[in-house]
Design a protein around this motif. Structure first.
Motif, short mmCIF file in Angstrom:
data_model
loop_
_atom_site.label_atom_id
_atom_site.label_comp_id
_atom_site.label_asym_id
_atom_site.label_seq_id
_atom_site.Cartn_x
_atom_site.Cartn_y
_atom_site.Cartn_z
N ALA A 159 -26.13 -27.28 -11.91
CA ALA A 159 -26.84 -26.80 -13.05
C ALA A 159 -26.46 -27.35 -14.37
O ALA A 159 -25.35 -27.96 -14.55
CB ALA A 159 -26.11 -25.32 -12.96
N SER A 160 -27.56 -27.31 -15.32
CA SER A 160 -27.49 -27.74 -16.63
C SER A 160 -27.62 -26.79 -17.65
O SER A 160 -28.31 -25.70 -17.32
CB SER A 160 -28.39 -28.98 -16.89
OG SER A 160 -29.60 -28.60 -16.73
N LEU B 124 -17.04 -24.51 -25.40
CA LEU B 124 -18.01 -24.18 -24.48
C LEU B 124 -17.54 -24.96 -23.18
O LEU B 124 -17.49 -24.49 -22.19
CB LEU B 124 -19.20 -24.99 -25.01
CG LEU B 124 -20.53 -25.01 -24.32
CD1 LEU B 124 -20.84 -23.48 -23.59
CD2 LEU B 124 -21.64 -25.70 -24.67
N ILE B 125 -17.16 -26.17 -23.21
CA ILE B 125 -16.60 -26.83 -22.15
C ILE B 125 -15.57 -26.13 -21.50
O ILE B 125 -15.63 -26.06 -20.08
CB ILE B 125 -15.95 -28.29 -22.53
CG1 ILE B 125 -17.26 -29.07 -22.82
CG2 ILE B 125 -15.19 -28.85 -21.31
CD1 ILE B 125 -16.81 -30.57 -23.50
N ASN B 126 -14.75 -25.52 -22.01
CA ASN B 126 -13.46 -24.57 -21.48
C ASN B 126 -14.16 -23.71 -20.70
O ASN B 126 -13.50 -23.31 -19.77
CB ASN B 126 -12.38 -24.38 -22.42
CG ASN B 126 -11.57 -25.65 -23.16
OD1 ASN B 126 -11.47 -26.71 -22.23
ND2 ASN B 126 -11.00 -25.50 -24.25
N LEU B 127 -14.83 -22.83 -21.29
CA LEU B 127 -15.32 -21.53 -20.67
C LEU B 127 -16.29 -22.10 -19.51
O LEU B 127 -16.02 -21.23 -18.49
CB LEU B 127 -16.39 -20.96 -21.62
CG LEU B 127 -15.53 -20.19 -22.97
CD1 LEU B 127 -16.46 -19.76 -24.11
CD2 LEU B 127 -14.69 -18.96 -22.35
N VAL C 289 -16.71 -30.74 -16.59
CA VAL C 289 -18.43 -30.76 -16.85
C VAL C 289 -18.67 -32.33 -16.87
O VAL C 289 -17.86 -33.32 -17.35
CB VAL C 289 -18.83 -30.19 -18.06
CG1 VAL C 289 -18.52 -28.67 -18.00
CG2 VAL C 289 -18.02 -30.56 -19.41
N VAL C 290 -20.04 -32.63 -17.08
CA VAL C 290 -20.46 -33.91 -17.31
C VAL C 290 -21.47 -33.63 -18.52
O VAL C 290 -21.98 -32.88 -18.79
CB VAL C 290 -21.48 -34.49 -16.01
CG1 VAL C 290 -21.94 -35.70 -16.37
CG2 VAL C 290 -20.67 -34.71 -14.88
N LEU C 291 -21.10 -34.59 -19.57
CA LEU C 291 -21.93 -34.54 -20.95
C LEU C 291 -23.16 -35.63 -20.77
O LEU C 291 -22.82 -36.81 -20.52
CB LEU C 291 -20.86 -35.01 -21.83
CG LEU C 291 -19.75 -34.04 -22.25
CD1 LEU C 291 -18.98 -34.36 -23.19
CD2 LEU C 291 -20.26 -32.36 -22.26
N PRO D 208 -21.20 -29.08 -13.54
CA PRO D 208 -22.10 -28.61 -14.31
C PRO D 208 -22.48 -29.62 -15.33
O PRO D 208 -21.49 -30.35 -15.63
CB PRO D 208 -21.40 -27.31 -14.96
CG PRO D 208 -20.10 -27.54 -14.82
CD PRO D 208 -20.10 -28.35 -13.31
N VAL D 209 -23.65 -29.60 -16.10
CA VAL D 209 -23.96 -30.74 -17.26
C VAL D 209 -24.15 -29.94 -18.44
O VAL D 209 -24.84 -28.86 -18.18
CB VAL D 209 -25.17 -31.50 -16.39
CG1 VAL D 209 -25.86 -32.44 -17.69
CG2 VAL D 209 -24.63 -32.55 -15.64
N ILE D 210 -23.70 -30.44 -19.46
CA ILE D 210 -24.13 -29.98 -20.73
C ILE D 210 -24.93 -31.00 -21.41
O ILE D 210 -24.51 -32.23 -21.71
CB ILE D 210 -23.08 -29.82 -21.72
CG1 ILE D 210 -22.08 -28.63 -20.86
CG2 ILE D 210 -23.66 -29.11 -23.07
CD1 ILE D 210 -20.77 -28.30 -21.78
#
Length: 222
Positions: free
Chosen positions: A91-92, A147-150, A159-161, A121-123
């Motif tokens: 999911a992104s 945001l990443i921590n949540l 996460v992947v950025l 997950p990707v942001i």
């Protein structure tokens, strides 16, 4: 003179057409990039997942939400269909400078189930059309860390950025956040000696059976 001009124009037109046809079908070599897949959202319309899988699409990243408001209406159907087709799936979230980190995390977590089989997950980090906010670097990195921590607490994986070039040039994400990177660059891979990355969007104009129109084609190096 007019005839010569017409011939030159026709030749240039054919070359342009040939280049476009080549670009829309192009993908990197599987020898160098053995794992290849797509980025999908409701913008892509109805996806024929079985057709994608049959053509060697290994994985799909599926947009769950954009900012704190837009929740992708096609996410649930695409998530289930990708899994049913035997593809790997993740999911992104499209990050927004105009929404609070907590609201964006809530939108993502509401849409995305906990799934041990899912990809990290990707942001996606890019300047959102219609959002004129440009906070300072410290404020952006602070919100992004929240945001990443949540999201990581929800997913159980880092996460992947996926920063765009202009977003990263302004905010220098790597200076304050140590996460794996996914970079975009049509046709020419980013220099891995200058910047380590694990995924590359090799083309945002590929056409493939099962999707109506161009799609982002993403690859992982060997």
């Amino acid at each position: 003179m007019l005839t010569r001009f017409g011939v030159v124009s026709a030749v240039l037109g054919l070359l342009a057409l040939g280049g476009w046809l080549y670009a829309r079908d192009w993908a990197p070599s599987r020898e160098e990039f053995p794992t290849q897949g797509v980025s999908i959202s409701s913008d892509n319309g109805t996806v024929e997942w079985g057709t994608l899988a049959a053509q060697g699409t290994d994985f799909a990243y599926i947009r769950a939400a954009s900012g704190g408001q837009l929740r992708d209406q096609a996410f649930e159907a695409n998530w289930a269909a990708a899994r049913a087709a035997g593809m790997r799936y993740g999911a992104s979230l499209d990050f927004s400078l105009c929404a609070k980190a907590s609201d964006q995390a809530t939108a993502f977590m509401t849409m995305v189930p906990r799934d041990n089989a899912a990809l990290p997950p990707v942001i996606r980090l890019a300047f959102e059309p219609g959002c004129r906010a440009r906070p300072g670097q410290d404020a952006v990195l602070s919100e992004l860390n929240t945001l990443i921590n949540l999201i990581e607490s929800h997913s159980g994986t880092p996460v992947v950025l996926n920063p765009s070039d202009d977003f990263d040039a302004r905010y220098d994400i790597a200076s304050g956040i140590n996460r794996t990177l996914w970079l975009d660059r049509n046709f020419f891979p980013p220099d891995r000696e200058k910047r380590k990355w694990v995924m590359w969007t090799a083309s945002d104009m590929r056409h493939i059976d099962g999707i109506d129109g161009p799609v982002k084609w993403d690859v992982m190096p060997r």
